[in-house]
Structure formats: structure tokens, C-alpha cells
Motif scaffolding. Structure first.
Motif, PDB file in Angstrom:
ATOM      1  N   LEU A 252       0.871  -1.184   0.000  1.00 51.82           N
ATOM      2  CA  LEU A 252       0.000   0.000   0.000  1.00 51.82           C
ATOM      3  C   LEU A 252       0.903   1.227   0.000  1.00 51.82           C
ATOM      4  O   LEU A 252       1.314   1.726   1.043  1.00 51.82           O
ATOM      5  CB  LEU A 252      -0.916  -0.035   1.224  1.00 51.82           C
ATOM      6  CG  LEU A 252      -1.789  -1.288   1.344  1.00 51.82           C
ATOM      7  CD1 LEU A 252      -2.740  -1.168   2.534  1.00 51.82           C
ATOM      8  CD2 LEU A 252      -2.551  -1.564   0.049  1.00 51.82           C
ATOM      9  N   ALA A 253       1.221   1.677  -1.213  1.00 53.69           N
ATOM     10  CA  ALA A 253       2.267   2.683  -1.387  1.00 53.69           C
ATOM     11  C   ALA A 253       1.731   4.047  -1.806  1.00 53.69           C
ATOM     12  O   ALA A 253       2.488   4.900  -2.277  1.00 53.69           O
ATOM     13  CB  ALA A 253       3.277   2.183  -2.438  1.00 53.69           C
ATOM     14  N   ALA A 254       0.448   4.281  -1.618  1.00 57.04           N
ATOM     15  CA  ALA A 254      -0.119   5.579  -1.994  1.00 57.04           C
ATOM     16  C   ALA A 254       0.522   6.696  -1.178  1.00 57.04           C
ATOM     17  O   ALA A 254       0.843   6.525   0.007  1.00 57.04           O
ATOM     18  CB  ALA A 254      -1.616   5.577  -1.773  1.00 57.04           C
ATOM     19  N   THR A 255       0.703   7.846  -1.813  1.00 55.93           N
ATOM     20  CA  THR A 255       1.248   9.012  -1.120  1.00 55.93           C
ATOM     21  C   THR A 255       0.223  10.139  -1.013  1.00 55.93           C
ATOM     22  O   THR A 255       0.409  11.060  -0.218  1.00 55.93           O
ATOM     23  CB  THR A 255       2.494   9.539  -1.850  1.00 55.93           C
ATOM     24  OG1 THR A 255       2.150   9.839  -3.209  1.00 55.93           O
ATOM     25  CG2 THR A 255       3.606   8.499  -1.833  1.00 55.93           C
ATOM     26  N   GLY A 256      -0.858  10.077  -1.799  1.00 63.33           N
ATOM     27  CA  GLY A 256      -1.890  11.101  -1.739  1.00 63.33           C
ATOM     28  C   GLY A 256      -2.771  10.935  -0.507  1.00 63.33           C
ATOM     29  O   GLY A 256      -2.821   9.854   0.094  1.00 63.33           O
ATOM     30  N   PRO A 257      -3.505  11.976  -0.111  1.00 69.17           N
ATOM     31  CA  PRO A 257      -4.273  11.935   1.140  1.00 69.17           C
ATOM     32  C   PRO A 257      -5.391  10.896   1.153  1.00 69.17           C
ATOM     33  O   PRO A 257      -5.609  10.248   2.184  1.00 69.17           O
ATOM     34  CB  PRO A 257      -4.820  13.359   1.272  1.00 69.17           C
ATOM     35  CG  PRO A 257      -4.708  13.961  -0.094  1.00 69.17           C
ATOM     36  CD  PRO A 257      -3.536  13.315  -0.740  1.00 69.17           C
ATOM     37  N   LYS A 258      -6.105  10.716   0.037  1.00 74.19           N
ATOM     38  CA  LYS A 258      -7.189   9.727   0.043  1.00 74.19           C
ATOM     39  C   LYS A 258      -6.628   8.308   0.038  1.00 74.19           C
ATOM     40  O   LYS A 258      -7.149   7.423   0.730  1.00 74.19           O
ATOM     41  CB  LYS A 258      -8.108   9.951  -1.167  1.00 74.19           C
ATOM     42  CG  LYS A 258      -8.985  11.183  -1.031  1.00 74.19           C
ATOM     43  CD  LYS A 258     -10.006  11.287  -2.120  1.00 74.19           C
ATOM     44  CE  LYS A 258      -9.378  11.442  -3.482  1.00 74.19           C
ATOM     45  NZ  LYS A 258      -8.500  12.607  -3.599  1.00 74.19           N
ATOM     46  N   GLY A 259      -5.580   8.086  -0.718  1.00 78.29           N
ATOM     47  CA  GLY A 259      -4.950   6.772  -0.733  1.00 78.29           C
ATOM     48  C   GLY A 259      -4.364   6.412   0.612  1.00 78.29           C
ATOM     49  O   GLY A 259      -4.500   5.274   1.088  1.00 78.29           O
ATOM     50  N   ARG A 260      -3.724   7.380   1.263  1.00 76.64           N
ATOM     51  CA  ARG A 260      -3.151   7.101   2.580  1.00 76.64           C
ATOM     52  C   ARG A 260      -4.259   6.871   3.620  1.00 76.64           C
ATOM     53  O   ARG A 260      -4.097   6.068   4.538  1.00 76.64           O
ATOM     54  CB  ARG A 260      -2.257   8.258   3.038  1.00 76.64           C
ATOM     55  CG  ARG A 260      -0.903   8.323   2.365  1.00 76.64           C
ATOM     56  CD  ARG A 260      -0.157   6.991   2.405  1.00 76.64           C
ATOM     57  NE  ARG A 260      -0.109   6.387   3.725  1.00 76.64           N
ATOM     58  CZ  ARG A 260       0.069   5.078   3.950  1.00 76.64           C
ATOM     59  NH1 ARG A 260       0.174   4.238   2.943  1.00 76.64           N
ATOM     60  NH2 ARG A 260       0.114   4.614   5.187  1.00 76.64           N
ATOM     61  N   ALA A 261      -5.370   7.590   3.485  1.00 78.57           N
ATOM     62  CA  ALA A 261      -6.481   7.377   4.417  1.00 78.57           C
ATOM     63  C   ALA A 261      -6.994   5.950   4.301  1.00 78.57           C
ATOM     64  O   ALA A 261      -7.237   5.274   5.310  1.00 78.57           O
ATOM     65  CB  ALA A 261      -7.607   8.379   4.136  1.00 78.57           C
ATOM     66  N   ARG A 262      -7.138   5.474   3.067  1.00 74.76           N
ATOM     67  CA  ARG A 262      -7.595   4.098   2.862  1.00 74.76           C
ATOM     68  C   ARG A 262      -6.563   3.088   3.387  1.00 74.76           C
ATOM     69  O   ARG A 262      -6.918   2.085   4.009  1.00 74.76           O
ATOM     70  CB  ARG A 262      -7.858   3.862   1.383  1.00 74.76           C
ATOM     71  CG  ARG A 262      -9.206   4.332   0.889  1.00 74.76           C
ATOM     72  CD  ARG A 262     -10.321   3.492   1.466  1.00 74.76           C
ATOM     73  NE  ARG A 262     -11.587   3.780   0.841  1.00 74.76           N
ATOM     74  CZ  ARG A 262     -12.736   3.194   1.168  1.00 74.76           C
ATOM     75  NH1 ARG A 262     -12.747   2.274   2.121  1.00 74.76           N
ATOM     76  NH2 ARG A 262     -13.855   3.516   0.583  1.00 74.76           N
ATOM     77  N   ALA A 263      -5.305   3.351   3.132  1.00 72.71           N
ATOM     78  CA  ALA A 263      -4.262   2.443   3.608  1.00 72.71           C
ATOM     79  C   ALA A 263      -4.251   2.380   5.132  1.00 72.71           C
ATOM     80  O   ALA A 263      -4.137   1.298   5.726  1.00 72.71           O
ATOM     81  CB  ALA A 263      -2.901   2.898   3.083  1.00 72.71           C
ATOM     82  N   ARG A 264      -4.394   3.520   5.763  1.00 71.52           N
ATOM     83  CA  ARG A 264      -4.357   3.570   7.230  1.00 71.52           C
ATOM     84  C   ARG A 264      -5.497   2.767   7.837  1.00 71.52           C
ATOM     85  O   ARG A 264      -5.317   2.068   8.848  1.00 71.52           O
ATOM     86  CB  ARG A 264      -4.428   5.027   7.691  1.00 71.52           C
ATOM     87  CG  ARG A 264      -4.433   5.202   9.190  1.00 71.52           C
ATOM     88  CD  ARG A 264      -4.519   6.671   9.560  1.00 71.52           C
ATOM     89  NE  ARG A 264      -4.711   6.855  10.995  1.00 71.52           N
ATOM     90  CZ  ARG A 264      -4.922   8.031  11.572  1.00 71.52           C
ATOM     91  NH1 ARG A 264      -4.938   9.133  10.824  1.00 71.52           N
ATOM     92  NH2 ARG A 264      -5.109   8.122  12.867  1.00 71.52           N
TER      93      ARG A 264
END
Length: 294
Positions: free
Chosen positions: A116-128
Motif C-alpha cells: 500500500l504505497a499511496a502518497t496522496g491523502p485519500k490513498g493514505r487514508a484508505r491504507a491507514r
């Protein structure tokens, strides 16, 4: 118990109820499908004490809920902490509906074991959300779906292509028109949620909902053919178009993060879902046919 009231939540509730299981649906409005085994309750899922009270006695807590699109970074942690807290307090198994943003820009076919390597805010929210659930000790799994299509779907395709095609109007799309893209049917996603909840092998990891991979122009063409509608007229929205639209609605500003790189197909590998959970993709014409029969 299911938190959420959208198409995926409603279809999941009906699948469970049709199997004779009693279902409680929780949403702010108390909405959901009418069925004698579906109990609809209006409640705020961020109220952990109330959510725990409603979850007591449930074998499984499903969540398909999400905050407003432009508020994910601020509100997803609050919602997910409450859901995780209710699962922990009650001992219910926890089945989450996620999406594919957490992977970030990757080359496909995308498998559920990708980092889970997203750096954008929505991607990181989902990863978290997933990372915290997976580390919690709760019995948990996540089903990650691609862009929805079909009856009841709420997505770029349903909002910006489907109606326009059926009405013979120009469709303006924030997506490359001729690059392969994977789509998940609502029904297939619900069937995967149910199958994952019933399979001990499913817990402790993520799964991909089945997908159909077509370009958006091809998918629109299939819909037009089934509806005897004119050939679709389509144009791609540019980055500049999205920037200007963002002055009218914050939703449009959020599209920049999730656009795929130019010319790169967005293809999902769901082979493990098919092999282990026994859920396959419904033929695309059958899914689109449900749209026309609503």
C-alpha cells in the motif's frame, strides 16, 4: 450487522437475508432495502458506544460506509476507529469494503498482496484504515473493489457516462477513453463480502472483488447497444477542466489524486477470489441489463 445504506450495503443485506440470516443495517438515515429479516436503524456510526450496543450479538460487522469524498483524510480515521472499537468490544468478525486507492500508481495487473504505497491523502487514508485494522488483533478482512458499475452504482461511470449515453448526450469523462480499466459490479462485490465473511481463509488479508476490464468507451458502447441508443459521444476532461470545475464543487479537486497515469491500463487480478472464495465476475451485458431493467 452492516454499517452503510448504499447499493453495496443493500445488496449484501439482501443476500444474507435471502439465506435466512437476520440483518441489522445502520446508517444516519436508517435507510436500506425492505425485507422481513432486515432491521433498519438510524444511528451515527462514529458514536462507538451506540455502535457497540447495536453490534452486540452479531456474528459479523460489515462496513461499506465512507465519509464525504473530499473529507476522507479528516473523517475516515474517526469512522474507522469507531467501527474497529465496536468489533473489538463485541468480538464480531469485521469485514470491510475498501477500494484500490491505497496501492497508489502501480503497474498492473494489481494483486491484493501489493504494498500500500499511496502518497496522496485519500490513498493514505484508505491504507491507514486497513493497516490499523490488520494490526488490531480483530478478526478482519477487506474486500477491495474497483470503480462500480451496474444498477445502483455511484461512480464516475454511472454519474458521468451512463445517463448521458442513454439520453444520447455528450459524456465528459475524467478518464482516458480508450485505455483498459477494471470495473466491479455491485452484485459481485456484495457476493465477495458475503463469501469472505464465511471463509476462515479470508481473514487476516485483503481480497479483490471480481472485475470486468474494458475501456470506458467500450463499456459505454456495450450499454448503448443493449439500450438501442445512438453511438456514444464522449470527450475526456483535461486537468485544466478539473481545476476549473473545482471552483464549483470540492469533489472535482479530489479527482487529480486518483487519475491513472496517461496511457497506463488499470487492471485488477482477482484470480484468488475466484479460486478460494468462489466468486466470479458476472458477464458485462448481464450487469448492464440490470441498469436498463430498473
Amino acid at each position: 450487522m452492516i454499517v452503510g445504506r448504499g447499493a453495496a450495503a443493500s445488496k449484501t443485506a439482501l443476500l444474507l437475508a435471502e439465506d435466512g440470516e437476520r440483518v441489522r443495517m445502520i446508517s444516519r438515515t436508517g435507510g436500506g432495502p425492505d425485507h422481513p429479516l432486515v432491521d433498519k436503524v438510524a444511528a451515527d456510526a462514529t458514536d462507538t458506544d451506540r455502535l457497540t450496543e447495536l453490534t452486540e450479538g452479531a456474528d459479523t460487522l460489515f462496513t461499506t460506509a465512507a465519509p464525504p469524498y473530499h473529507r476522507w483524510p479528516e473523517q475516515f480515521p474517526i469512522l474507522s476507529a469507531s467501527l474497529l472499537g465496536a468489533a473489538r468490544r463485541t468480538g464480531a468478525a469485521y469485514v470491510m469494503l475498501g477500494n484500490l486507492y491505497a496501492y497508489g500508481p502501480v503497474s498492473g495487473p494489481i494483486r491484493p498482496d501489493f504494498p500500500l504505497a499511496a502518497t496522496g491523502p485519500k490513498g493514505r487514508a484508505r491504507a491507514r484504515v486497513w493497516e490499523e485494522a490488520a494490526a488490531s488483533g480483530v478478526k478482519v478482512t477487506e474486500v477491495r473493489a474497483a470503480q462500480f458499475y451496474g444498477a445502483g452504482a455511484f461512480s464516475v461511470f454511472s454519474l458521468m457516462v451512463q445517463r448521458q449515453v442513454l439520453e444520447g448526450r455528450l459524456a465528459l469523462v475524467p478518464q482516458e477513453l480508450d485505455v483498459p480499466h477494471s470495473y466491479s459490479a455491485i452484485g459481485d462485490t456484495a457476493r465477495t463480502l458475503v463469501a469472505a465473511s464465511r471463509n476462515e481463509q479470508a481473514y487476516g488479508r485483503a481480497w479483490h472483488a471480481p472485475t470486468t476490464t474494458l475501456s470506458v468507451r467500450e463499456l459505454a458502447g456495450r450499454l448503448a447497444d443493449l439500450a438501442d441508443a445512438p453511438e456514444p459521444r464522449m470527450e475526456e476532461l483535461t486537468e485544466r477542466d478539473l481545476t476549473l470545475l473545482a471552483f464549483t464543487d470540492p469533489f472535482w479537486a479530489e479527482m487529480h489524486e486518483v487519475l491513472t497515469k496517461p496511457g497506463r491500463p488499470f487492471v485488477i487480478d482477482y484470480s484468488e477470489t475466484e479460486k478460494i472464495l468462489g466468486v466470479s465476475a458476472t458477464p458485462v451485458d448481464d450487469v448492464l441489463g440490470e441498469v436498463l431493467n430498473r
